[in-house]
Write an enzyme that holds these catalytic residues in place. Structure first.
Site, PDB file in Angstrom:
ATOM      1  N   SER A 135       0.858  -1.182   0.000  1.00 44.39           N
ATOM      2  CA  SER A 135       0.000   0.000   0.000  1.00 44.39           C
ATOM      3  C   SER A 135       0.896   1.235   0.000  1.00 44.39           C
ATOM      4  O   SER A 135       1.691   1.418   0.918  1.00 44.39           O
ATOM      5  CB  SER A 135      -0.896  -0.037   1.242  1.00 44.39           C
ATOM      6  N   LYS A 161      -1.293  -0.911  -4.194  1.00 39.95           N
ATOM      7  CA  LYS A 161      -2.458  -0.073  -3.879  1.00 39.95           C
ATOM      8  C   LYS A 161      -1.989   1.364  -3.742  1.00 39.95           C
ATOM      9  O   LYS A 161      -0.992   1.625  -3.066  1.00 39.95           O
ATOM     10  CB  LYS A 161      -3.088  -0.578  -2.577  1.00 39.95           C
ATOM     11  N   LYS A 163      -2.877   5.194  -2.491  1.00 41.11           N
ATOM     12  CA  LYS A 163      -3.769   6.072  -1.738  1.00 41.11           C
ATOM     13  C   LYS A 163      -4.111   7.245  -2.645  1.00 41.11           C
ATOM     14  O   LYS A 163      -3.218   7.797  -3.308  1.00 41.11           O
ATOM     15  CB  LYS A 163      -3.069   6.570  -0.469  1.00 41.11           C
ATOM     16  N   ASP A 188      -7.310   3.440  -2.973  1.00 38.08           N
ATOM     17  CA  ASP A 188      -8.021   3.550  -1.695  1.00 38.08           C
ATOM     18  C   ASP A 188      -8.279   5.026  -1.386  1.00 38.08           C
ATOM     19  O   ASP A 188      -7.341   5.806  -1.236  1.00 38.08           O
ATOM     20  CB  ASP A 188      -7.160   2.917  -0.582  1.00 38.08           C
ATOM     21  N   GLU A 213     -11.261   1.117  -3.225  1.00 32.13           N
ATOM     22  CA  GLU A 213     -11.531   0.867  -1.805  1.00 32.13           C
ATOM     23  C   GLU A 213     -12.106   2.108  -1.130  1.00 32.13           C
ATOM     24  O   GLU A 213     -11.559   3.204  -1.260  1.00 32.13           O
ATOM     25  CB  GLU A 213     -10.206   0.455  -1.149  1.00 32.13           C
ATOM     26  N   ASP A 238     -13.992  -0.975   3.323  1.00 32.94           N
ATOM     27  CA  ASP A 238     -13.040  -1.142   4.426  1.00 32.94           C
ATOM     28  C   ASP A 238     -13.695  -0.531   5.675  1.00 32.94           C
ATOM     29  O   ASP A 238     -14.339  -1.242   6.467  1.00 32.94           O
ATOM     30  CB  ASP A 238     -11.707  -0.457   4.045  1.00 32.94           C
ATOM     31  N   LYS A 262     -10.038  -6.442   8.142  1.00 29.28           N
ATOM     32  CA  LYS A 262      -8.964  -6.156   9.094  1.00 29.28           C
ATOM     33  C   LYS A 262      -9.468  -6.644  10.438  1.00 29.28           C
ATOM     34  O   LYS A 262     -10.424  -6.079  10.973  1.00 29.28           O
ATOM     35  CB  LYS A 262      -8.697  -4.647   9.189  1.00 29.28           C
ATOM     36  N   GLY A 290      -4.382  -3.927   6.122  1.00 23.33           N
ATOM     37  CA  GLY A 290      -3.254  -3.753   7.025  1.00 23.33           C
ATOM     38  C   GLY A 290      -3.358  -2.433   7.751  1.00 23.33           C
ATOM     39  O   GLY A 290      -4.035  -1.513   7.299  1.00 23.33           O
TER      40      GLY A 290
END
Ligand code: OSB
Ligand code: MG
Length: 369
Positions: A135, A161, A163, A188, A213, A238, A262, A290
């Site tokens: 990520s 991934k 952000k 995400d 996400e 999430d 998670k 994570g």
């Protein structure tokens, strides 16, 4: 099992580089580590909440408060046969899933050690490795982002991934996609967009992403249900999913097609497994999220991610992606096939380095039965 003693450690570990999401930036990992002792065994757990309540309302200090004042006393007064007993003993405490999950992890570790099996075995996981990705936080510039991603690809990660946030979404994603046309890529939003941004979010459809996400607000299953039909790309929730009930609501409303699990967000591995089982029975893919965990939380995540429904690579990178020095003896390393190996020793299967733990500890307190 009668837990005889619990020690809370408030620790702080500096990240190799700051981690920036759409709504906050983290420079170090502050968290509460839980150490539970019974019958000559020691179990370890990690609360995922950080110093600032930004991903959720929980923080290191709220974790400490809920543990010290409610969860620890409840456990020290009980005789627990299994993890379900723990949840029964703390069911009068509303919310605070991350505090609950930290102590739960230490109990799982103890129960697995007492049974002489690995956590993976106790959970019903399988296989010796789990597929993982990395990520990547928002970087200063788009060019820097492409370079950072390239570095992770050189390290051997095969799923990335990104952000994203308004102003740093389509451009960043386009640049990474153009540089790496075949990369397994996902983004995400960490709850930063709103339904009025639906037209803008459709822009993600051109990048051949595995998923988008949590684009919309934390608990906004309703608006995600309005957004999903407008996107070709699968939405993955999430922040919105706190229990198997939330998973059911989200799937019944078609608010997403994939769920990020998670354990820390959903009060622990017990509920994580229930969400996994619910999705697995329905053919809905799940994957392990994570929270930049230390080796303790990472060991638990890897074990849970070996359940058969975790068909997408997890956000469980090698220890070296986060820290110069981890608090476990054998830090998690990336295998050449972009996997992490599942520990096979009893319980979590990792050895906590007490001297290193001591070095990063800000505050420590022991409670006895
Ligand atoms: O939204 O998945 C998230 C880290 C902190 C808080 C929220 C998130 C994340 C990550 C990091 O994406 C994943 C990792 O541990 O590598
Ligand atoms: Mg997320």
């Amino acid at each position: 099992m009668k837990i005889e003693q619990i020690t809370l450690h408030h620790i702080k570990m500096l990240y190799k580089s700051p981690f920036q999401t759409s709504r906050w930036i983290e420079y170090d990992r502050e968290c509460v580590i839980v150490q539970a002792q019974a019958e000559g065994l020691t179990g370890w757990g990690e609360c995922v909440a950080g110093q600032i309540p930004s991903y959720s309302y929980e923080s290191t200090k709220t974790n400490w408060h809920i543990l010290e004042d409610f969860l620890v006393p409840a456990v020290l007064a009980a005789d627990l046969q299994d993890v379900a007993d723990y949840h029964a003993a703390v069911s009068h405490i509303n919310g605070h899933p991350m505090a609950k999950a930290g102590l739960e992890m230490a109990l799982w570790d103890l129960f697995a050690q007492r049974a002489g099996v690995s956590l993976q075995k106790l959970l019903g996981g399988r296989g010796d490795r789990v597929p993982v990705g990395v990520s990547v936080g928002i970087q200063e510039t788009t060019d820097q982002l492409v370079k950072v991603v390239e570095g992770y690809l050189q390290d051997g990660y095969r799923r990335v991934k990104l952000k994203v946030k308004p102003g740093r979404d389509m451009g960043d994603t386009r640049a990474v996609r153009q540089a790496f046309p075949d990369l397994r890529l996902q983004v995400d939003g960490n709850s930063v967009y709103r339904l009025k941004d639906a037209e803008h979010l459709k822009g993600f459809d051109e990048f051949n992403l595995l998923l988008v996400e949590q684009p919309l607000d934390q608990d906004d299953i309703i608006d995600h249900a309005k957004l999903q039909p407008q996107l070709k790309t699968a939405i993955c929730l999430d922040e919105s999913i706190h229990s198997v009930e939330h998973a059911r609501w989200a799937l019944e409303l078609s608010a997403c097609r994939i769920i990020n699990i998670k354990p820390g967000r959903v009060s622990g591995m017990y509920e994580a497994k229930r969400i996994h089982d619910y999705c697995y029975e329905r053919g809905v893919p799940v994957w392990m999220g994570g929270m930049l965990e230390t080796g303790i939380g990472r060991a638990a995540n890897v074990a849970v991610a070996s359940l058969p429904g975790f068909t997408l690579p997890g956000d469980i990178s090698a220890s070296a992606r986060y820290y110069h020095e981890d608090i476990i003896a054998e830090p998690f390393a990336l295998n050449p096939d972009s996997t992490l190996s599942v520990p096979t020793g009893p319980g979590l299967g990792v050895k906590v380095l007490s001297a290193t733990l001591e070095k990063v500890t800000l505050k420590k307190q022991t409670y006895r039965r």
